[in-house]
Design an enzyme around this catalytic site. Sequence first.
Site, short mmCIF file in Angstrom:
data_model
loop_
_atom_site.label_atom_id
_atom_site.label_comp_id
_atom_site.label_asym_id
_atom_site.label_seq_id
_atom_site.Cartn_x
_atom_site.Cartn_y
_atom_site.Cartn_z
N ALA A 3 4.09 -13.80 16.87
CA ALA A 3 3.94 -15.25 16.73
C ALA A 3 4.88 -16.01 17.66
O ALA A 3 4.65 -17.19 17.95
CB ALA A 3 4.22 -15.65 15.28
N LYS A 4 5.93 -15.36 18.13
CA LYS A 4 6.93 -16.03 18.95
C LYS A 4 6.40 -16.44 20.33
O LYS A 4 7.01 -17.28 21.00
CB LYS A 4 8.18 -15.16 19.11
CG LYS A 4 8.91 -14.89 17.80
CD LYS A 4 9.44 -16.18 17.16
CE LYS A 4 10.33 -15.87 15.96
NZ LYS A 4 10.90 -17.09 15.36
N ASP A 5 5.28 -15.87 20.75
CA ASP A 5 4.66 -16.32 22.00
C ASP A 5 4.38 -17.82 21.95
O ASP A 5 4.52 -18.52 22.96
CB ASP A 5 3.32 -15.60 22.23
CG ASP A 5 3.49 -14.19 22.74
OD1 ASP A 5 4.63 -13.72 22.89
OD2 ASP A 5 2.46 -13.54 22.99
N ALA A 38 7.73 -19.87 22.35
CA ALA A 38 8.36 -19.65 23.66
C ALA A 38 7.60 -20.40 24.75
O ALA A 38 8.21 -21.09 25.58
CB ALA A 38 8.40 -18.15 23.97
#
Length: 331
Positions: A47-49, A52
């Site tokens: 999910a951090k895509d 970022a």
Amino acid sequence: MTRNQGITDNILQLVGETPLVRLHSITKDFKGKYFAKLEAFNPGHSAKDRIALHIIENAEKKGIIKKGSTIVETTSGNTGFSLAMISIVKGYKCILAVSDKSSQDKIDMLKSMGAEVHICPANVAADDPRSYYEVAKRIHKETKKSVYINQYFNELNIDAHYRTTGPEIWKQTEGKITHLVVASGTGGTISGTGKYLKEQNPNIKILAVDAFGSVLKKYHETGKLDMNEVSPYKIEGLGKNLIPTATDFDVIDIYEKVTDKESAFASREIVKKEGIFCGYTSGAVLQATKQYNNQGYFTKNSFVVLIFPDHGSRYMNKIYNDSWMKAQGFL
């Protein structure tokens, strides 16, 4: 809202629009229907895509990040991988301060992506000069043309999920969602997604997952930071020993704490019963859902969405390794 199956200009155009999959075996004895939002389908496998890419592109528009810039960040691994991937595509240098609680798989991946990795002790106070928060700040100060992403205190962390994850879930469930179960770490996923969904239907319940050893649940209930709550734990990307401003506690209805051991076994259960190879935090989300179910939070009409944050390949030396499990006393 269908992922582009044609030619994309670069891998970053594949961020978002992750699938929602019906769960069967692991929830067959629960009341209601259960669905997993599989964030491992992002190109950086988490999910951090979303955050970022959103934070970097906003900084580019404002002229904060330019050609020759260095990206600096504090991470338990997943945000770092996303930043390293984006840095490769966009031509930036990437320096990461990583908790030593992060799996060796994550650390090896970060290095393979060309990131400069500084490993910091997890079990120290947030303001300790050795902590990954303070190390990242120091690196930022010492590095010319560097930008500190600062996900724990960046409002864009919330905004990324408000703009993408929330609308995706609302559309995928055709507005039928009644409960959202999310791991609470930096708080961006639960806050942004929860805010959007509650704007569509204020009756939707936002159910948070916290770890034993973290301060978030008690802070949500009392408004006080109690450092007596802090103790070492193994789950990555869940809970905190400080209060991130990227968490909107007003959006969250309730917190439930889970243990390292039960979360590890829950991850393995998801793989063996559903065929979804998920990460440690996904197991924590399932474990919390079990506990919420046992406490009577769901009915036969409940439509429950669980966000599974990342992929199991990042935990081959941890929860999917019998030797590691035995060393923790789990097996």
